[in-house]
Design a protein around this motif. Structure first.
Motif, PDB file in Angstrom:
ATOM      1  N   PRO A 220      18.494   3.790  -4.471  1.00 54.49           N
ATOM      2  CA  PRO A 220      18.820   5.000  -5.242  1.00 54.49           C
ATOM      3  C   PRO A 220      20.310   5.195  -5.496  1.00 54.49           C
ATOM      4  O   PRO A 220      20.682   5.865  -6.459  1.00 54.49           O
ATOM      5  N   THR A 221      21.173   4.628  -4.647  1.00 56.36           N
ATOM      6  CA  THR A 221      22.615   4.816  -4.851  1.00 56.36           C
ATOM      7  C   THR A 221      23.120   4.037  -6.057  1.00 56.36           C
ATOM      8  O   THR A 221      24.278   4.193  -6.462  1.00 56.36           O
ATOM      9  N   ARG A 222      22.267   3.218  -6.646  1.00 56.54           N
ATOM     10  CA  ARG A 222      22.651   2.466  -7.847  1.00 56.54           C
ATOM     11  C   ARG A 222      22.324   3.208  -9.132  1.00 56.54           C
ATOM     12  O   ARG A 222      22.445   2.648 -10.218  1.00 56.54           O
ATOM     13  N   VAL A 223      21.949   4.446  -9.026  1.00 59.37           N
ATOM     14  CA  VAL A 223      21.582   5.205 -10.215  1.00 59.37           C
ATOM     15  C   VAL A 223      22.754   5.312 -11.184  1.00 59.37           C
ATOM     16  O   VAL A 223      22.567   5.514 -12.393  1.00 59.37           O
ATOM     17  N   HIS A 224      23.975   5.150 -10.681  1.00 59.57           N
ATOM     18  CA  HIS A 224      25.147   5.208 -11.567  1.00 59.57           C
ATOM     19  C   HIS A 224      25.107   4.114 -12.623  1.00 59.57           C
ATOM     20  O   HIS A 224      25.665   4.277 -13.719  1.00 59.57           O
TER      21      HIS A 224
ATOM     22  N   ALA B 299      17.956   0.427  -9.550  1.00 56.09           N
ATOM     23  CA  ALA B 299      18.005   1.806  -9.064  1.00 56.09           C
ATOM     24  C   ALA B 299      16.747   2.150  -8.282  1.00 56.09           C
ATOM     25  O   ALA B 299      16.790   2.941  -7.332  1.00 56.09           O
ATOM     26  N   GLU B 300      15.628   1.555  -8.678  1.00 53.07           N
ATOM     27  CA  GLU B 300      14.380   1.759  -7.943  1.00 53.07           C
ATOM     28  C   GLU B 300      14.485   1.168  -6.545  1.00 53.07           C
ATOM     29  O   GLU B 300      14.014   1.758  -5.570  1.00 53.07           O
TER      30      GLU B 300
ATOM     31  N   VAL C 216      22.355   3.088 -14.186  1.00 49.28           N
ATOM     32  CA  VAL C 216      21.493   3.631 -15.234  1.00 49.28           C
ATOM     33  C   VAL C 216      22.247   4.674 -16.043  1.00 49.28           C
ATOM     34  O   VAL C 216      22.179   4.699 -17.280  1.00 49.28           O
ATOM     35  N   GLU C 217      22.983   5.536 -15.350  1.00 51.54           N
ATOM     36  CA  GLU C 217      23.734   6.592 -16.032  1.00 51.54           C
ATOM     37  C   GLU C 217      24.813   6.006 -16.940  1.00 51.54           C
ATOM     38  O   GLU C 217      25.036   6.488 -18.056  1.00 51.54           O
TER      39      GLU C 217
ATOM     40  N   HIS D 219      17.183  -0.218 -14.267  1.00 54.52           N
ATOM     41  CA  HIS D 219      16.142   0.655 -13.711  1.00 54.52           C
ATOM     42  C   HIS D 219      15.499   0.028 -12.476  1.00 54.52           C
ATOM     43  O   HIS D 219      15.184   0.732 -11.506  1.00 54.52           O
TER      44      HIS D 219
END
Length: 299
Positions: free
Chosen positions: A149-153, A145-146, A155-156, A142
């Motif tokens: 934003p392109t690292r949200v994968h 990703a903060e 978290v997913e 988290h």
């Protein structure tokens, strides 16, 4: 009455049984919270005395579980409750606070995770070790990703893994190994800024400008990196304005700076439709980051 090492062993067994899956742990926390509230409602009535030790036992197990999930110091809480368990006290309230929430928060440095120690714990308490590692990986995912934003994968990917584990389609051994692999992936991702010769914030902007498209030549990539560096340099003074998000003139100036600077992007890979998407993505990133952080974006 069980004491000393035998009590510690039993508490460890209780933690292992209750820490996972999520629904079981959260259900236990709800039961403990309701039990403590009911016990306190009886006080100072002497009829509450017989329930002191059972309630304290439930409480210390809950705090032990939370202590396994993150950087929570439960030593003081445990000491108080252990004292209650050992003494014959009537009409005494449980004074240790119930920590609200199911998880223990905090950021972690993945390089500081002792995987050998976790592996040793896994051999005797697999679910406890897996939840401990999950908590650390979750906090890191988290945070990353903060920052970008392109690292949200990341978290997913973690969320899908946890969902499968909670549903029982992934066993604890596979879950633990998958968490280790994800931690290694995040560690590698954190090194990418240095490989690209960019700061973390420059990398975030570069990623927003290049993911999922367009595909760039080496020369175009170098040009986009220069745009990312130039944008941060131009924004420093504007972003230093206190509470700029609430000032229409400053917001407009920042948006103008973003649009003007991104005009320097290579034309061929950035047709108008793609260019507009990138402008909006960078603006959203800058706005949200400045709301969350008091320090300037780093160059």
């Amino acid at each position: 009455m069980v004491k000393g090492l035998d009590r510690t062993k039993l508490i460890g067994q209780a933690v292992e049984a209750l820490i996972a899956p999520d629904d079981r742990r959260r259900g236990y926390f709800r039961v403990v919270s309701a039990t403590v509230r009911a016990y306190k409602a009886l006080l100072p009535d002497e009829r509450a005395a017989p329930y002191l030790k059972p309630v304290a036992t439930l409480h210390v197990i809950a705090e032990a579980i939370r202590g396994k999930l993150g950087p929570v110091d439960i030593s003081a809480v445990s000491a108080k409750i252990e004292a209650l368990l050992d003494e014959k006290i009537e009409g005494v309230a449980i004074t240790a606070p119930i920590i609200e929430g199911d998880e223990a928060g905090g950021r972690v440095d993945l390089s500081a995770i002792d995987f050998d120690k976790l592996a040793k714990l896994f051999s005797s308490r697999p679910r406890t070790a897996a939840e401990q590692l999950r908590s650390e990986v979750e906090a890191k995912a988290h945070h990353m990703a903060e920052r970008n934003p392109t690292r949200v994968h990341l978290v997913e990917k973690l969320e899908k893994l946890v969902e499968a584990y909670n549903l029982g389609t992934v066993q604890v051994e596979a879950f633990f190994e998958a968490l280790k692999a994800l931690a290694a992936e995040m560690d590698e991702e954190e090194r990418r800024a240095a490989r690209e010769n960019l700061s973390e914030d420059e990398l975030a902007i570069f990623d927003l400008l290049t993911k999922p498209e367009p595909k760039l030549t080496k020369a175009q990539e170098a040009a986009v990196k220069k745009v990312a560096r130039d944008l941060l340099e131009k924004l420093q003074e504007q972003l230093a304005v206190a509470e700029w998000q609430n000032k229409q003139q400053t917001r407009a100036a920042i948006q103008s700076t973003i649009r003007f600077t991104l005009n320097e992007l290579p034309e061929d890979p950035y047709p108008e439709s793609v260019w507009n998407e990138k402008v909006n993505a960078v603006w959203a990133f800058i706005f949200s980051r400045r709301q969350e952080r008091a320090t300037p974006l780093q160059r």
